[in-house]
Write a protein that holds these residues in place. Sequence first.
Motif, short mmCIF file in Angstrom:
data_model
loop_
_atom_site.label_atom_id
_atom_site.label_comp_id
_atom_site.label_asym_id
_atom_site.label_seq_id
_atom_site.Cartn_x
_atom_site.Cartn_y
_atom_site.Cartn_z
N LYS A 123 0.81 -1.22 0.00
CA LYS A 123 0.00 0.00 0.00
C LYS A 123 0.84 1.27 0.00
O LYS A 123 0.32 2.35 -0.33
CB LYS A 123 -0.94 0.02 1.21
N ALA A 124 2.13 1.18 0.31
CA ALA A 124 2.98 2.36 0.33
C ALA A 124 3.17 2.96 -1.05
O ALA A 124 3.44 4.16 -1.17
CB ALA A 124 4.34 2.03 0.94
N ASN A 125 3.03 2.13 -2.10
CA ASN A 125 3.25 2.63 -3.45
C ASN A 125 2.56 1.71 -4.46
O ASN A 125 2.56 0.49 -4.29
CB ASN A 125 4.76 2.71 -3.76
N LEU A 156 11.01 0.62 3.45
CA LEU A 156 11.57 -0.21 2.38
C LEU A 156 11.73 0.58 1.08
O LEU A 156 12.56 0.22 0.24
CB LEU A 156 10.69 -1.44 2.15
N VAL A 157 10.95 1.65 0.91
CA VAL A 157 11.10 2.46 -0.30
C VAL A 157 11.83 3.78 0.00
O VAL A 157 11.78 4.72 -0.79
CB VAL A 157 9.74 2.73 -0.98
N THR A 197 9.71 10.52 -2.04
CA THR A 197 8.24 10.48 -2.00
C THR A 197 7.65 9.11 -2.28
O THR A 197 6.43 8.96 -2.37
CB THR A 197 7.66 11.48 -3.01
N ALA A 198 8.49 8.08 -2.43
CA ALA A 198 7.97 6.77 -2.83
C ALA A 198 7.08 6.14 -1.77
O ALA A 198 6.22 5.33 -2.08
CB ALA A 198 9.12 5.82 -3.17
N GLY A 199 7.25 6.51 -0.51
CA GLY A 199 6.48 5.92 0.57
C GLY A 199 5.26 6.74 0.96
O GLY A 199 5.40 7.73 1.69
N VAL A 229 3.54 9.00 -0.36
CA VAL A 229 3.43 10.41 -0.73
C VAL A 229 3.09 10.60 -2.20
O VAL A 229 2.20 11.38 -2.55
CB VAL A 229 4.73 11.18 -0.38
N MET A 230 3.73 9.86 -3.10
CA MET A 230 3.60 10.19 -4.53
C MET A 230 2.29 9.75 -5.16
O MET A 230 1.85 10.35 -6.14
CB MET A 230 4.79 9.66 -5.33
N ASP A 231 1.65 8.72 -4.64
CA ASP A 231 0.41 8.30 -5.31
C ASP A 231 -0.68 7.84 -4.36
O ASP A 231 -1.71 7.35 -4.80
CB ASP A 231 0.70 7.20 -6.34
N PHE A 232 -0.49 8.00 -3.08
CA PHE A 232 -1.44 7.48 -2.11
C PHE A 232 -2.79 8.20 -2.19
O PHE A 232 -3.84 7.60 -1.98
CB PHE A 232 -0.86 7.60 -0.70
N HIS A 233 -2.77 9.50 -2.51
CA HIS A 233 -4.00 10.28 -2.59
C HIS A 233 -4.22 10.87 -3.99
O HIS A 233 -5.02 11.79 -4.14
CB HIS A 233 -3.97 11.42 -1.56
#
Length: 509
Positions: free
Chosen positions: A70-72, A351-352, A460-462, A464-468
């Motif tokens: 879910k982080a990315n 991990l990212v 921003t991989a964790g 931030v970049m696509d979660f929202h």
Amino acid sequence: MRDAPLYLRPRVDPPLASLLGNAPFLHSLVDALGSPLNVLLPDVVARNAERFLSVYRRHHLAGRVYFAHKANRSSALVRRLAACDPAAVGIDVASLEELRHALGCGFTGNRVMATGPKDPEFLWLAATVGATVNLDSVAELAQLAALVPEYGLARTDVLVRLSGFESDAGPGGAGTRVLSRRSRFGTPVAEADELWAALERHADSVELVGLAYHLDTTGLEEKGRALERCVLLMDECRARGLAPRAVDIGGGFGVGYVEDAGEWERWTTALSEAVLGIRPPLTWGGHGYGLRNEAGTVRGTAALYPAHRTTAGPGYLDELLSRPAPVLGRTPATLLLEHLHDLYIEPGRALVDQCGLSLARVLEVRPMGDDPGRYLVRLGMNAGDVSLEEHGVLVDPVLLPRGDPQHEATDDSADDSANDGPVGVHLVGNLCLEGDLITRRLVFLPRLPHVGDLLAFVNTAGYVMDFHAHHAQRQPVARTVAVTEDGGTWRWCPDENYWPITYPQGVPS
């Protein structure tokens, strides 16, 4: 006269530092693919997994590192991890679609852990492919147990997630009980007898392979107490004829976003001073990030991620395993070894770490008439594309000038006086909404940007970049590319086209 700029400059490690040093390459990507743009380094996620596994080896522990998907949303990151040691690296999926994605990226079912809230379809597919199911409740256990015989499935490996840990405060603290923070996930330890009975009742359908927890805290003592309690509860399970062999301690190992501890301390101190009114506001509209002024006293708690962390990621895991547990007095690593238990972890953000950045083109630079010396900088992205505020992450972007002398000479978006040194700017997004702020914080840049420059939001991989990310007002959602450095040349391909065995033949810069 303005106060000195309050920087929160990012921590940038190799190879991300090398990528940032190649501004022409990054500009060429945005020119071709648009703004915003996410850039990922898949090889870094494999290195991070190895760093966690090195902690296992240091403590002579067996087990597996499960990436919290879910982080990315990236395919490249998942495919790169699928190419890692199958006995040591797995994936944690929290939805039916994440499970389907993981399988399509190369993970076999026995390397998958299914977590989170589960609908029947998710449970069925997880059991069908042989995934380990991390159960949240007795009701979820009963639902899975009913599916197994109904569809002729094999006995399914399960962990049970616990919460509400309670233990003696430690030596000399007899009679004093300490309760972990409340969670909406997991079965409270106080109801463990009901859980054990349900596992015995459904023994033909499920096999208990371990106990799990995930605490939403950075507190090492609280996490150590929960780990110790799980080891003791596994003794209780074995006394009832169950045979668990692993403890899953979840994630929450953290990331350090800001390089300099002094910058973080100065900014948080200045925020309190701004809330009290003894210095100019540091945020849009005087936002206090959870702090407030009550009769000249700062009240509340800052809702901020600890952006500078001296211990995070694998180092945090090492410290957790090395601290004496509060009741038995031995370290968690020793307890796991003594009981021959495996250790499972589910890092996401950690991990990212250093695996990517998000790029945005500067579209407009406008002076704020009511606040001389400050500027509005509108970017080709919105708050959903880089959800720093949603996660309380405060860190400066990196300015990447266009590097075109003709562009510099013709850009009249701002006065020349602001180019001589640091300047405070408010970063706003591309939505027609007052609240579309990339960050509420006043950001200091080394100079005023020009239209056409890029701002790079690092690490921003964790989450931030696509979660929202969303398609509000039909604005474009960021594309994602995977990049690697090969003999001094940066190469890229669309995220969905990345495969570990073919990637070196990607498109060169």
